[in-house]
Design a protein around this motif. Structure first.
Motif, PDB file in Angstrom:
ATOM      1  N   CYS A 223      -0.133   3.985   3.033  1.00 27.79           N
ATOM      2  CA  CYS A 223       0.283   3.890   4.434  1.00 27.79           C
ATOM      3  C   CYS A 223       1.538   3.045   4.668  1.00 27.79           C
ATOM      4  CB  CYS A 223      -0.877   3.391   5.304  1.00 27.79           C
ATOM      5  SG  CYS A 223      -1.191   1.629   5.157  1.00 27.79           S
TER       6      CYS A 223
ATOM      7  N   CYS B  88      -5.595  -2.734   1.079  1.00 19.58           N
ATOM      8  CA  CYS B  88      -4.659  -2.622   2.197  1.00 19.58           C
ATOM      9  C   CYS B  88      -5.331  -3.119   3.475  1.00 19.58           C
ATOM     10  CB  CYS B  88      -4.245  -1.163   2.350  1.00 19.58           C
ATOM     11  SG  CYS B  88      -3.351  -0.842   3.879  1.00 19.58           S
TER      12      CYS B  88
ATOM     13  N   CYS C  94       0.851  -1.188   0.000  1.00 18.54           N
ATOM     14  CA  CYS C  94       0.000   0.000   0.000  1.00 18.54           C
ATOM     15  C   CYS C  94       0.892   1.245   0.000  1.00 18.54           C
ATOM     16  CB  CYS C  94      -0.905   0.005   1.230  1.00 18.54           C
ATOM     17  SG  CYS C  94      -1.824   1.547   1.396  1.00 18.54           S
TER      18      CYS C  94
ATOM     19  N   TRP D  80       1.770  -0.250   4.343  1.00 18.74           N
ATOM     20  CA  TRP D  80       1.439  -1.641   4.679  1.00 18.74           C
ATOM     21  C   TRP D  80       1.904  -2.578   3.571  1.00 18.74           C
ATOM     22  CZ3 TRP D  80      -1.753  -5.313   2.297  1.00 18.74           C
ATOM     23  CH2 TRP D  80      -2.199  -6.384   3.098  1.00 18.74           C
TER      24      TRP D  80
ATOM     25  N   CYS E 176      -5.364   0.510   5.907  1.00 15.01           N
ATOM     26  CA  CYS E 176      -6.154   1.712   5.593  1.00 15.01           C
ATOM     27  C   CYS E 176      -7.239   1.463   4.545  1.00 15.01           C
ATOM     28  CB  CYS E 176      -5.225   2.851   5.152  1.00 15.01           C
ATOM     29  SG  CYS E 176      -4.599   2.676   3.478  1.00 15.01           S
TER      30      CYS E 176
HETATM   31 ZN   LIG Z   1      -2.722   1.317   3.495  1.00 20.09          ZN
END
Ligand SMILES: [Zn+2]
Ligand SMILES: C[S@@+](CC[C@H](N)C(=O)[O-])C[C@H]1O[C@@H](n2cnc3c(N)ncnc32)[C@H](O)[C@@H]1O
Length: 355
Positions: free
Chosen positions: A235, A246, A232, A237, A249
């Motif tokens: 963020c 994700c 992601c 991730w 988020c």
């Molecule tokens: Zn994310």
């Protein structure tokens, strides 16, 4: 012309060569050539090919230092071949020298050990090398087109290696995986496959060493080591496996499918470490030692990258490792960056420990 001594060989090179232009001899690659000499000594190939030889230094060292019985040196540039011939004579060795396109030579001859060391991408040589390499053989591949497989130019990576690169906090390791994946896919077309044994990144280049195994069943088995890395970019991730959303988020991820198993195998690295010790290649030995202890997780957590994505302060690597350790997670400093940590802990847990 000036004389250069490297390992046990002495060669002539052109005066005033600097490393950022196309050169016949690049002193910055001594580290890699030392390691390659150690690898060839351990692997003991009968017939080796230094397909893009330039000054000939690499192939000459394979013959003299690794004592490979039959060595072929080749370069497409006639000027380079002149230099190779001079250097071969100077070192008093008996090798084959050719002036061909590497892909053509590899179509004509087969080898137990092939070294592909181009300026830039090795992509255009992979198919010919895949046909040429014999069962149980070894491939050594360099790549200096780091901006493509490290994520600056994802589309170039797609064109060369059949998958887009991603500029994540773990893009170097992912880049090595992209190269390994492309090599495996190329060999698959010849009912062969490839197990990476020693892969690393240094300064401006990536280097992959691995063993070639033959058989449709082996090919199929090895593809099971491929998996998606989902990332992601909102963020930070990331997780192994195909995840469109994700897990933190909910934004859409980007995914790339790569060889997700070990890039360095301990038993092979152990032999190389011993070989480096005997040859007094101390820096090389340290690097292989470090690589051999890498954790079997296809990405690491870079503290700067995550701090930026999560708007958190950057804490010390050791502090994050201690906090994760308190929660029962094994950790290790990444071999790719001093500010990155390898662990099996999920992203959410790492973020929590950084807060
Ligand atoms: Zn994310
Ligand atoms: C990075 S240099 C090789 C350095 C060398 N292996 C060493 O360790 O010092 C790449 C060489 O590939 C040669 N080359 C480029 N395209 C080629 C091709 N299609 N076939 C054979 N040689 C090629 C260039 O002339 C150049 O000498």
């Amino acid at each position: 012309m000036k004389t250069v001594k490297e390992g046990e060989v002495e060669i002539e090179v052109h005066e005033g060569e600097s490393y950022d232009k196309e050169v016949f001899y690049n002193p910055k690659m001594e580290f890699d050539r030392n390691l390659s000499v150690a690898v060839a000594s351990v692997v003991e190939p009968q017939r080796a090919c230094d397909a893009l030889s330039a000054s000939g230094i690499r192939g000459i060292r394979y013959k003299k230092e690794s004592e490979v019985p039959e060595v072929w040196l080749n370069d497409a540039n006639p000027e380079s071949v002149e230099l190779i011939k001079k250097n071969v004579q100077r070192n008093g060795i008996d090798v084959e020298v050719r002036n061909k396109d590497a892909a053509v030579l590899l179509r004509e001859e087969d080898f137990n050990f092939i070294d592909i060391d181009p300026f830039g991408s090795p992509a255009e040589f992979l198919d010919a090398a895949s046909g040429s390499i014999r069962r149980g053989g070894f491939l050594a591949v360099s790549a200096t087109d780091t901006s493509s497989f490290f994520g600056t130019y994802p589309r170039v990576s797609k064109r060369r290696y059949a998958r887009k690169s991603m500029k994540t906090g773990y893009n170097k390791e992912l880049g090595l995986r992209i190269l390994v994946s492309a090599i495996i896919e190329s060999l698959g077309r010849y009912k062969k496959t490839f197990y990476p044994r020693l892969c690393y990144f240094k300064e401006h280049y990536a280097r992959i060493f691995g063993e070639v195994v033959e058989g449709a069943k082996e090919v199929k088995e090895n593809f099971k080591n491929f998996d998606y890395i989902s990332h992601c970019f909102s963020c930070g991730w990331r997780e192994k496996g195909y995840h469109e959303e994700c897990g933190l988020c909910g934004n859409e991820t980007r995914r790339t499918k790569v060889y997700a198993s070990k890039l360095n195998t301990q038993s092979f690295c152990k032999k190389i470490i011993e070989e480096c010790k005997e040859r007094k290649f101390y820096e090389e030995r340290r690097k292989v030692q470090d690589l051999s202890e890498d954790m079997d997780v296809p990405y690491h957590y870079d503290l700067h990258y995550i701090a930026k994505k999560q708007s958190l302060p950057v804490i010390k690597t050791e502090k994050l490792m201690r906090r994760l350790g308190e929660r029962g997670y094994k950790t290790r400093k990444s071999v790719y960056s001093p500010t990155a940590v390898k662990t099996k802990a999920p992203f959410e847990e790492v973020v929590d420990c950084m807060d």
